[in-house]
Design a protein around this motif. Sequence first.
Motif, PDB file in Angstrom:
ATOM      1  N   VAL A 145       0.841  -1.205   0.000  1.00 15.91           N
ATOM      2  CA  VAL A 145       0.000   0.000   0.000  1.00 15.91           C
ATOM      3  C   VAL A 145       0.868   1.245   0.000  1.00 15.91           C
ATOM      4  N   LEU A 146       1.857   1.269   0.884  1.00 11.64           N
ATOM      5  CA  LEU A 146       2.743   2.428   0.957  1.00 11.64           C
ATOM      6  C   LEU A 146       3.593   2.537  -0.304  1.00 11.64           C
ATOM      7  N   GLY A 147       4.058   1.377  -0.814  1.00  7.80           N
ATOM      8  CA  GLY A 147       4.857   1.396  -2.034  1.00  7.80           C
ATOM      9  C   GLY A 147       4.075   1.945  -3.217  1.00  7.80           C
ATOM     10  N   ALA A 148       2.796   1.553  -3.330  1.00  6.27           N
ATOM     11  CA  ALA A 148       1.953   2.060  -4.419  1.00  6.27           C
ATOM     12  C   ALA A 148       1.760   3.563  -4.306  1.00  6.27           C
ATOM     13  N   ALA A 149       1.559   4.052  -3.058  1.00  6.35           N
ATOM     14  CA  ALA A 149       1.374   5.489  -2.850  1.00  6.35           C
ATOM     15  C   ALA A 149       2.627   6.267  -3.238  1.00  6.35           C
ATOM     16  N   ILE A 150       3.790   5.747  -2.878  1.00  2.20           N
ATOM     17  CA  ILE A 150       5.045   6.418  -3.239  1.00  2.20           C
ATOM     18  C   ILE A 150       5.241   6.383  -4.753  1.00  2.20           C
ATOM     19  N   GLY A 151       4.944   5.248  -5.381  1.00  2.00           N
ATOM     20  CA  GLY A 151       5.061   5.154  -6.829  1.00  2.00           C
ATOM     21  C   GLY A 151       4.136   6.118  -7.547  1.00  2.00           C
ATOM     22  N   ARG A 152       2.903   6.250  -7.044  1.00  2.01           N
ATOM     23  CA  ARG A 152       1.949   7.179  -7.652  1.00  2.01           C
ATOM     24  C   ARG A 152       2.427   8.622  -7.488  1.00  2.01           C
ATOM     25  N   GLY A 153       2.985   8.930  -6.307  1.00  2.86           N
ATOM     26  CA  GLY A 153       3.458  10.285  -6.066  1.00  2.86           C
ATOM     27  C   GLY A 153       4.634  10.662  -6.949  1.00  2.86           C
ATOM     28  N   LEU A 154       5.518   9.694  -7.233  1.00  2.37           N
ATOM     29  CA  LEU A 154       6.691   9.980  -8.061  1.00  2.37           C
ATOM     30  C   LEU A 154       6.394   9.888  -9.555  1.00  2.37           C
ATOM     31  N   ALA A 155       5.264   9.278  -9.921  1.00  2.00           N
ATOM     32  CA  ALA A 155       4.935   9.099 -11.335  1.00  2.00           C
ATOM     33  C   ALA A 155       4.782  10.416 -12.078  1.00  2.00           C
ATOM     34  N   THR A 156       4.407  11.476 -11.366  1.00  2.00           N
ATOM     35  CA  THR A 156       4.189  12.778 -12.002  1.00  2.00           C
ATOM     36  C   THR A 156       5.457  13.614 -12.064  1.00  2.00           C
TER      37      THR A 156
END
Length: 459
Positions: free
Chosen positions: A147-158
């Motif tokens: 869950v935390l990894g997905a949130a970090i990935g989504r935040g860095l995707a932009t």
Amino acid sequence: MTTPESPLDRTPDGKPGGQPGSQPGVPAGSPLTQRTQRTQQIVTAGVLGALGGAALGSHRGRRGTVLGALAGAAGLGAVEAVARARQRPGQIPAWWARVAASGAIAAPVGWAAGRATGAGPVVVGTAAGAVAGGLALRPQKVALGPVLGAAIGRGLATRPGLRAPAVVAAAAVVGFRAVSALVFRDPQVSLLAERVTARDLPFVVPLESRTRYVGTGYVRDLAEVLGGVYVPDTKDVGIVASLDELEGPDFAPSKADPLVREFYEHTTRFTLDIVPEWRTWVRPGYLLYRTLLARPLGQANVPMNQRETLRGIRSRIDTIVHPDDDIVAVRGWIRSFADNDEPIYMGIYTTYRNAGRGYVSVGFPLPQASFTATLLPKARPDGGLVLTSRSDLDQPGHYLTYIDSESRELTSAAVHGFAEQLDVYVRDGELRAEHAFWVFGLPFLVLHYRIQRKPKAGH
């Protein structure tokens, strides 16, 4: 044959002692050995930092890769040097140094995964978080990781400069470790000591397997290493030499039921019938563990159900005795399936005293390592005996220990998330026992024993 100081050089209960250094004439822990080890650790950190830095800078081209490698080597090497300089004897490196190293490891793995799969930041972050959470073992951390990894990935995707797989993987792992340290303040596994002698960790049994398979012949092989006399299936011997060794504020051996005392001091006079009671939630995970780990190791292969126990359980104690005085130095209690001698588990039983209390330490050999259960004796009102790792004292617990094959130094982790309690008592004139286990505070297994005296020869 030169061997390290062993149970044969110590007390009859088999508690191992100090270890020599890895260099001739240089004792473990000497300034020369420490400087050499520290230099090796800093160099290793520098190489790891170079790999991590190269991966982090690779999305900027060749120049970015080279500069990243140089910066990573210098940065992680400096972190390691500071951490080791501040490290006191017997302590482990600082948490921040270990987190930095985990980020450096994650970066090239993320880079390779991105190259191989073309996965985007969210997928890479989720996968990196899942791996980090899975390594933490604790169910809450296992759930938090992806869950935390997905949130970090989504935040860095932009962010074009930060969406590279290596950056996302490193950020997910470092972020997970930082958040979990803040949220879960009671660590379930923690490094306890690094490169110390056996005398520094009296609650650890530092006897490892020198092969990948432990098996029922472990004590025989150990006797060759230690130079003692191997006695297979020893007659009329117990898992402890005397129950009096366990005396302390919570247990008076003189008040123990005579049958309980006899069981511990003359274990081979009895047979044990086991009825395992597994919690439903743990069965799938245990089946996977058993298939992939326990059976290939020949260790900790507990029956899955009562049907398996119908194969018959063979229980014996192999010993190693000192060649000069025939004193038992090592007691290995081996349980296996009677039909083919497939190992169930093999434990080295020892006792020791600390601060006016006696303890039982059971070492389960693993390849180049040992898993030790140190248990506190407590009395039952009916004359029974409870051995438990659930205590606020600093000795009881479970310890996973790596044993350096050359220096014999120990690096040990305390496994706080695992607990057990063995309850032996007399009911209606018969010995009974319940052996209960917990993981992360959740009960998952109880082994019910019926203990009967073996028939005498000729009857």
